[in-house]
Every structure is written in structure tokens, then in C-alpha cells.
Design a protein around this motif. Sequence first.
Motif, mmCIF file in Angstrom:
data_model
loop_
_atom_site.group_PDB
_atom_site.id
_atom_site.type_symbol
_atom_site.label_atom_id
_atom_site.label_comp_id
_atom_site.label_asym_id
_atom_site.label_seq_id
_atom_site.Cartn_x
_atom_site.Cartn_y
_atom_site.Cartn_z
ATOM 1 N N ALA A 132 3.982 3.442 0.467
ATOM 2 C CA ALA A 132 5.067 2.121 0.692
ATOM 3 C C ALA A 132 3.205 1.632 1.602
ATOM 4 O O ALA A 132 4.662 0.201 2.118
ATOM 5 N N ASP A 133 2.682 1.351 1.795
ATOM 6 C CA ASP A 133 1.624 0.894 1.821
ATOM 7 C C ASP A 133 1.969 -0.370 1.309
ATOM 8 O O ASP A 133 0.966 -1.397 1.330
ATOM 9 N N TYR A 134 1.895 0.007 -0.376
ATOM 10 C CA TYR A 134 1.563 -1.095 -1.279
ATOM 11 C C TYR A 134 2.893 -1.815 -1.552
ATOM 12 O O TYR A 134 2.805 -3.102 -2.263
ATOM 13 N N LEU A 135 4.153 -1.558 -0.733
ATOM 14 C CA LEU A 135 5.366 -2.083 -1.192
ATOM 15 C C LEU A 135 6.577 -2.091 -0.199
ATOM 16 O O LEU A 135 5.707 -2.447 1.061
ATOM 17 N N PRO A 136 7.207 -3.884 -0.850
ATOM 18 C CA PRO A 136 7.647 -3.871 0.798
ATOM 19 C C PRO A 136 8.511 -3.161 1.518
ATOM 20 O O PRO A 136 8.816 -2.500 1.076
ATOM 21 N N GLN A 137 8.645 -3.352 2.775
ATOM 22 C CA GLN A 137 9.167 -2.784 3.901
ATOM 23 C C GLN A 137 10.537 -2.874 3.652
ATOM 24 O O GLN A 137 11.037 -3.380 3.429
ATOM 25 N N GLU A 142 17.022 -0.231 0.441
ATOM 26 C CA GLU A 142 18.026 -0.386 -0.412
ATOM 27 C C GLU A 142 18.048 -0.069 -1.479
ATOM 28 O O GLU A 142 18.570 -0.218 -2.542
ATOM 29 N N LEU A 143 16.550 0.844 -2.199
ATOM 30 C CA LEU A 143 16.511 1.250 -3.263
ATOM 31 C C LEU A 143 17.599 2.408 -3.725
ATOM 32 O O LEU A 143 18.638 2.102 -4.561
ATOM 33 N N TYR A 155 15.505 -2.862 -10.115
ATOM 34 C CA TYR A 155 15.036 -2.995 -8.393
ATOM 35 C C TYR A 155 14.073 -2.710 -8.359
ATOM 36 O O TYR A 155 13.181 -3.531 -7.484
ATOM 37 N N LEU A 156 13.552 -1.673 -8.393
ATOM 38 C CA LEU A 156 11.802 -1.345 -8.247
ATOM 39 C C LEU A 156 10.881 -1.977 -8.683
ATOM 40 O O LEU A 156 9.648 -2.400 -7.844
ATOM 41 N N PHE A 157 11.037 -2.425 -10.116
ATOM 42 C CA PHE A 157 10.241 -3.302 -10.834
ATOM 43 C C PHE A 157 10.753 -4.706 -10.305
ATOM 44 O O PHE A 157 9.580 -4.975 -10.134
ATOM 45 N N THR A 158 11.361 -4.822 -9.542
ATOM 46 C CA THR A 158 11.631 -6.749 -9.461
ATOM 47 C C THR A 158 10.973 -6.159 -7.773
ATOM 48 O O THR A 158 9.842 -8.044 -8.345
ATOM 49 N N GLU A 159 11.225 -5.962 -7.082
ATOM 50 C CA GLU A 159 10.738 -6.459 -5.780
ATOM 51 C C GLU A 159 8.610 -5.690 -5.907
ATOM 52 O O GLU A 159 8.595 -6.477 -5.466
ATOM 53 N N LYS A 162 7.749 -9.893 -6.865
ATOM 54 C CA LYS A 162 7.414 -9.860 -6.222
ATOM 55 C C LYS A 162 6.104 -9.313 -5.455
ATOM 56 O O LYS A 162 5.595 -10.526 -5.004
ATOM 57 N N THR A 163 5.295 -8.297 -5.141
ATOM 58 C CA THR A 163 4.309 -8.057 -4.268
ATOM 59 C C THR A 163 2.878 -7.751 -4.966
ATOM 60 O O THR A 163 1.631 -7.499 -4.353
ATOM 61 N N ASN A 164 2.696 -8.660 -6.245
ATOM 62 C CA ASN A 164 2.272 -8.534 -7.530
ATOM 63 C C ASN A 164 1.301 -7.109 -7.153
ATOM 64 O O ASN A 164 0.372 -7.184 -7.847
ATOM 65 N N GLN A 165 2.541 -6.264 -7.319
ATOM 66 C CA GLN A 165 2.079 -4.513 -7.548
ATOM 67 C C GLN A 165 2.292 -4.515 -9.685
ATOM 68 O O GLN A 165 4.135 -4.693 -9.831
ATOM 69 N N ARG A 166 1.962 -4.149 -9.871
ATOM 70 C CA ARG A 166 1.950 -3.056 -11.230
ATOM 71 C C ARG A 166 2.514 -2.101 -10.765
ATOM 72 O O ARG A 166 1.430 -0.823 -10.529
ATOM 73 N N ILE A 167 3.603 -1.503 -11.701
ATOM 74 C CA ILE A 167 3.658 -0.454 -12.051
ATOM 75 C C ILE A 167 3.802 0.278 -13.585
ATOM 76 O O ILE A 167 3.377 -0.569 -14.374
#
Length: 197
Positions: A132-137, A142-143, A155-159, A162-167
Motif C-alpha cells: 500500500a505504501d508503494y502504490l497509488p491510493q 479500482e482493481l 490494470y495493476l501493471f499500468t498503475e 505510473k508510479t515507477n514501481q516494478r512488479i
Amino acid sequence: MEEYIAPRRKRIPYGMMNFAVIRRDDCYYVDKTRFIPMIEEADKFFFFIRPRRFGKSLTVNMLQHYYDILAKDKFDTLFGDLYIGKYPTPDRNSYLVLYLNFSGIVGELHNYRKGLDAHCQTMFDYFCDIYADYLPQGIKEELDKKEGAVEQIEYLFTECNKTNQRIYLFIDEYDHFTNAILSDIESLHRYTDETHG
């Protein structure tokens, strides 16, 4: 009476798939971390197709701990005396790890999608909670509005982009339910029709 069990002997972690527990309990562990740099240099999509009981799930779990951003503070404890602890790669502990295990999905053609979607929904929600601390609020809410695993993962990968987080996506037992389907000739024909239509 003579003692048959040597004091402080390491246990053999037969059937254990949790890397952190094996390391914490000081069980025997064959160091496979020297393969991590090779994995990183290989293709983006990597398949472990070794035989059953060959340590695939344990290797996947070890990789999860290595790449998970939330396991950063445990790196020295888990990997310090292993090869990768001495020679870490730049990607260590830099991903949000998404783990899916398809072993519990029912392998019947008429309901495998329902089981697949349900498992993915549970794991996607868990992913949103722990990161939660690394993802958009509001990402989890929405998911949950998205239909099915495919739409949700897109959706998860797109979001995350947007915040430059790699999965880093790990899928264990990816062929479990398909093997069950393909072993039944009637299901095989219906599966072929459905996937090739």
C-alpha cells in the motif's frame, strides 16, 4: 543408552518450500543463488521445468525473498553467507513481488476460469494491501471493479508503471490445472476449441 541423533545436526528440509524458514531453522540448503545473475541476463520470461520434487517451488520462494522490496532488511540474515550475499546484483530487493500459485485451481474445464479469477483476485488484493505504501491510493478499490484476472492484472501493471514501481511476477504450479484438463480427452477437445477459437 547410546545417542543416535547427533547434537546440533542440520535437518534436511524435505518438502519445505519457505526459504526464510529453512534459513532461520539452519536446515541444509544447497546454495543456488549463484544462478541469480544468469537468470537476470536471461530472457524476461523464465520457466523452471525441472521434474517434480526437484526444488522449483523453493527456488521460486528464494527468488521472491531476494527481489522483494519488503525483505530488504532481512537480506543479510537470509543471504549474507550465500554466494549472492557476497555478490548481490543491482536488482536485489527492488521489486514489488506478485506471487500466484495455481495448484489449488480446480482442473475442470467448465469452471477453471472461475477458480483462476478467484485465486488471482485474492492475491491481487493481498498485493495491494502489503504494498500500500508503494502504490497509488485507491488502487485496490479500482482493481476490484475490474472483471476477471486478465483485466485486473493489466490494470495493476499500468498503475504500477505510473508510479515507477516494478512488479516481479512469480507463478508456481502454472501447469497444474491445465494438466488435469488435458488428461481428460473430452475436456481436451473442449479446451482446444475454447483456446483456439
